[in-house]
Scaffold this motif. Structure first.
Motif, short mmCIF file in Angstrom:
data_model
loop_
_atom_site.label_atom_id
_atom_site.label_comp_id
_atom_site.label_asym_id
_atom_site.label_seq_id
_atom_site.Cartn_x
_atom_site.Cartn_y
_atom_site.Cartn_z
N UNK A 198 -144.90 -15.65 4.58
CA UNK A 198 -144.07 -15.41 5.77
C UNK A 198 -144.81 -15.81 7.05
N UNK A 199 -146.07 -15.40 7.16
CA UNK A 199 -146.84 -15.71 8.36
C UNK A 199 -147.14 -17.21 8.46
N UNK A 200 -147.32 -17.85 7.31
CA UNK A 200 -147.60 -19.29 7.32
C UNK A 200 -146.37 -20.07 7.78
N UNK A 201 -145.20 -19.65 7.34
CA UNK A 201 -143.97 -20.29 7.80
C UNK A 201 -143.85 -20.18 9.31
N UNK A 202 -144.13 -18.99 9.84
CA UNK A 202 -144.04 -18.80 11.27
C UNK A 202 -145.10 -19.63 12.00
N UNK A 203 -146.26 -19.76 11.41
CA UNK A 203 -147.33 -20.56 12.02
C UNK A 203 -146.92 -22.03 12.14
N UNK A 204 -146.23 -22.55 11.13
CA UNK A 204 -145.75 -23.94 11.19
C UNK A 204 -144.80 -24.10 12.36
#
Length: 459
Positions: free
Chosen positions: A391-397
């Motif tokens: 979830x956090x990686x998607x938001x980071x992208x």
């Protein structure tokens, strides 16, 4: 307002007569008595016809950097820009999310794009029929034209949904053209891009960054495969561009938009030899409060502490009335320009790292995703990402897309739309509605051609 068909006829006249050839072309305007076949029997006039289309893309339509292009309009439409002018009525509809089917900027974007497409089709037909042009030269010119045709159709369908896909100058076909289903549109875009790729490989090698070449085409193909969620192909083409000799990520952010930047893949030549970007003119805050636009404070505050993109690409100005923020990627306005130092950058390398990161994320290669994001974050002087949740990686992208590509050709709109997250704009824009993911089809065009019905939902 004239129909697509009438604009096509005007496009042919403009293509043949080349009345708007710009100084930077350094080419004589052909005799106005030339007929279309004669234009494409001579390398000089063929070059003039092609470069005139590049100039049109720079000065008008979707890719222009002035206040009628995607950068400006979609910046107002999403969460990037605030509008202050009460006189820019068309822009006011984008900003207030009150777009009508009669919006003149929507109509102009539509008609200008199809005018440019018609001129590209006329060029393709003329060059293909030419018996005097050298073969390798022909292939390179055709590759550039096919690339631009695919690119314009791709932007149009991302904005409007189903649109006509025009590949001919036959007026009998064009005057009552039908909309093309989106699936078929994307198939035709891919076909144009793949034809262009084959032609570039056979044609005269072109390394100029003010002209489309194999590297910039592969960038557009990578964007296409990301848009159509073909992740392995998106990753492959992003890799190809990243590994291109002579292209590297510019580590000094203050040099990213200078014409010598190592990151540039395609930028427009200026109108004059001493000119610069149109963006520098439209975003410059010459007085306070701003007369036209500035960055939304909420957008500026979304950057992480210490992000050098905020420090270098955003200019803070204030007086006793308040504080405002100017997009400052381009720093050389034309009004005071005596030398060309920067051009409007259409494609640059940082986007390919983000496309590759997105592709790896969708392929569940999460560590590779972090590696690419960290390459972008490192030059922004930000902490490295490690072991983020999915979830956090998607938001980071999405955050990196947001902070790297702001006020560049509507990236914010297109990126959120690709991730099916446009409706999150409701969190900061109460006037946003789900149907606004598509612009309205121009009413005047529908009245002239009923085959363009139905109107997009919500309008």
């Amino acid at each position: 307002m004239k129909s697509i068909f009438i604009h096509f006829k005007q496009g042919l006249i403009a293509l043949i007569l080349l009345t708007s050839c710009d100084n930077f072309l350094d080419l004589d305007t052909p005799n106005t008595q030339l007929v279309s076949t004669e234009v494409f029997e001579d390398k000089k006039t063929t070059d003039a016809a092609l470069l005139n289309i590049y100039a049109s893309l720079r000065d008008s339509g979707l890719l222009t950097g002035n206040n009628s292009g995607m950068t400006y309009l979609l910046g107002l439409y999403t969460d990037e820009l605030d509008l202050y002018s009460i006189n820019l009525l068309g822009q006011k509809e984008f900003y207030g999310h009150t777009l009508s089917t009669r919006n003149e900027l929507v109509l102009t974007s539509w008609n200008t794009s199809y005018n440019q497409i018609y001129r590209l089709n006329a060029l393709i037909e003329g060059v293909e029929k030419s018996t005097l042009l050298e073969n390798q030269y022909k292939q390179t010119v055709l590759a550039e034209a096919y690339t631009m045709r695919g690119m314009l159709h791709m932007y149009l369908t991302q904005l409007f949904g189903e649109i006509p896909y025009i590949t001919t100058t036959d007026y009998l076909q064009n005057k009552l053209v039908h909309k093309t289903p989106e699936k078929e549109i994307y198939e035709r875009i891919e076909q144009d891009y793949l034809v262009a790729e084959e032609l570039f490989l056979k044609g005269t090698k072109n390394t100029s960054k003010t002209r489309l070449n194999l590297t910039s085409l592969k960038t557009l193909i990578a964007k296409y495969y990301a848009q159509t969620k073909q992740w392995e192909k998106a990753k492959q083409h992003a890799n190809d561009v990243i590994q291109t000799a002579g292209v590297t990520l510019e580590q000094d952010l203050s040099k990213e938009f200078l014409k010598e930047s190592k990151s540039i893949l395609w930028h427009f030549s200026p109108h004059l030899a001493t000119g610069n970007s149109l963006e520098a003119d439209v975003f410059m805050l010459n007085a306070l409060p701003p007369a036209f636009v500035s960055l939304k404070p909420t957008f500026v505050n979304s950057f992480e502490k210490g992000d050098q993109r905020k420090e270098i690409w955003i200019k803070k100005l204030n007086n006793n009335q308040g504080t405002w923020y100017q997009p400052y990627k381009y720093k050389a306005p034309n009004a005071s320009s005596t030398v060309n130092v920067e051009n409007s950058v259409v494609l640059r390398l940082a986007e390919l790292y983000l496309i590759r990161a997105e592709a790896n994320f969708q392929l569940s290669n999460f560590r590779e995703t972090e590696n690419d994001l960290n390459l972008i974050r490192k030059r922004a002087n930000l902490p490295m990402l490690s072991n983020l949740s999915q979830h956090d990686l998607e938001q980071a992208i999405l955050d990196e897309y947001k902070h790297e590509l702001f006020t560049e050709y509507g990236h914010r709109f297109f990126d959120l739309k690709r991730w099916n997250r446009l409706n999150e704009l409701q969190n900061s824009i109460p006037t946003w509605k789900p149907f606004m993911e598509k612009l309205p089809l121009p009413e005047k065009e529908i009245l002239l051609n009923n085959n363009l019905k139905p109107q997009n939902d919500g309008y």
